[in-house]
Design a protein around this motif. Structure first.
Motif, PDB file in Angstrom:
ATOM      1  N   LEU A  26       0.924  -1.111   0.179  1.00 19.20           N
ATOM      2  CA  LEU A  26      -0.008  -0.091   0.014  1.00 19.20           C
ATOM      3  C   LEU A  26       0.936   1.219  -0.024  1.00 19.20           C
ATOM      4  N   TRP A  76      -3.769   5.997   0.821  1.00 17.68           N
ATOM      5  CA  TRP A  76      -5.424   6.000   0.613  1.00 17.68           C
ATOM      6  C   TRP A  76      -5.675   7.448  -0.349  1.00 17.68           C
ATOM      7  N   HIS A  88      -7.326   2.930  -2.900  1.00 13.05           N
ATOM      8  CA  HIS A  88      -6.080   2.697  -2.755  1.00 13.05           C
ATOM      9  C   HIS A  88      -5.101   2.963  -3.732  1.00 13.05           C
TER      10      HIS A  88
END
Length: 335
Positions: free
Chosen positions: A135, A138, A233
């Motif tokens: 990741l 966001w 994401h």
């Protein structure tokens, strides 16, 4: 090492001369505010890397369906997935709690705070890494609004309210509060309202709702909304991420955070402008702290039920609750 579709060519045997090509898919249109900030992320990365990174960006899910992008990145069809973690709840319900906690936080900034200050990032990274993904950040467009043909003054007005809902966690939350959610595809919201199949809808934020024509039929809406704030994401194939030089990794993460925060700011202005323009034609309801707390308690029951059976999901729910307690949104946190 899996390099997927990233092309890394060493020039003169020096890391500083590497040329890196990444193929990334997102589900936004290039004209949307989110899409424009994704384009800015691409330009920032290419510019700050001194041209060492080249990105092929595919908008509107041009290669595979939106829900298939995550797997496409895992399997090397693309290198990155800029869609939404909730598409992966079939793999693990934990993905719901890294995309939209629903009824928990009241602003995108509280969600960002959990991720970066509340220990969320470590838990999210563990989940993503277990599927071969990393990741970056966001992107939270903003608070969504409920829309109805009748007043939505507080939880009492949800009783027997028949409205369009996406599947999954949200249906459980609203059922707990006495509403009658009907799962209808996003593309069918306007027609379903027009024909009276439903008397309200959870579609999107106020500006998007207006573009869909929802306020032509539903003259009552919640604002500021808090029941849903989906977080898209920025995620890369984990092996591709590991293959990148550290300075490129830093550039990509910093640029992704900038794109995320700018997206939230851009939408907050656009949504408020829309609400101002609709005032007088549409009635907006700002629920009291007490009514929001009532909704949140109903949501908590659904979180526990939805997370049941998944260690990762239960861990995330407890982390969210502990942070909500810390910032005063709930009176009891992790238990």
């Amino acid at each position: 090492m899996i390099v997927a579709t990233a092309t890394i060519v060493a020039g003169l045997g020096s890391a500083s001369a590497q040329e890196i090509t990444l193929r990334i898919q997102n589900h936004q249109s290039p004209e949307s505010l989110s899409g424009k900030n994704i384009a800015q992320w691409q330009d920032d990365v290419e510019t700050m890397s001194g041209g060492r990174v080249k990105i092929e960006m595919f908008y509107s899910s041009a290669i595979v369906k939106s829900v298939e992008t995550f797997d496409a990145a895992i399997n090397g069809i693309v290198d990155g997935d800029f869609t939404n973690g909730s598409y992966q709840t079939g793999k693990d319900p934990a993905f719901q709690f890294v995309s939209d906690i629903m009824g928990g936080y009241e602003t995108p900034w509280q969600m960002y705070a959990w991720l970066y200050n509340g220990g969320g990032l470590e838990l999210v990274q563990k989940l993503y890494n277990s599927y071969g993904m990393y990741l970056l950040a966001w992107q939270v467009p903003g608070m969504e609004s409920l829309n109805a043909a009748k007043p939505l003054r507080g939880p009492e007005d949800l009783k027997d309210w028949k409205f369009r809902s996406p599947p999954g966690l949200e249906t459980q939350i609203f059922q707990n509060l006495g509403a009658s959610p009907v799962v209808i595809d996003f593309t069918e919201v306007f027609t379903s309202l027009e024909t009276g199949i439903i008397d309200g809808a959870d579609a999107s934020n106020a500006s998007t709702n207006r573009s869909l024509g929802i306020y032509d039929l539903a003259k009552h809406s919640t604002y500021p909304g808090f029941h849903s704030m989906p977080a898209d994401h920025f995620a890369l194939n984990l092996e591709v991420w590991k293959s990148l030089p550290e300075d490129i990794q830093r550039i990509m993460e910093v640029a992704a955070q900038k794109a995320s925060f700018r997206t939230t700011l851009d939408y907050s202005v656009d949504i408020q402008k829309t609400v101002n323009e609709l005032a007088g034609d549409v009635t907006f309801y700002d629920w009291s702290p007490e009514d929001r707390a009532t909704f949140r308690e109903g949501a908590r029951k659904a979180w526990a039920s939805f997370a049941e059976g998944s260690d990762a999901a239960e861990e995330l729910v407890q982390s969210h609750l502990a942070f909500m307690k810390q910032i005063g949104l709930v009176t009891s946190g992790a238990e």
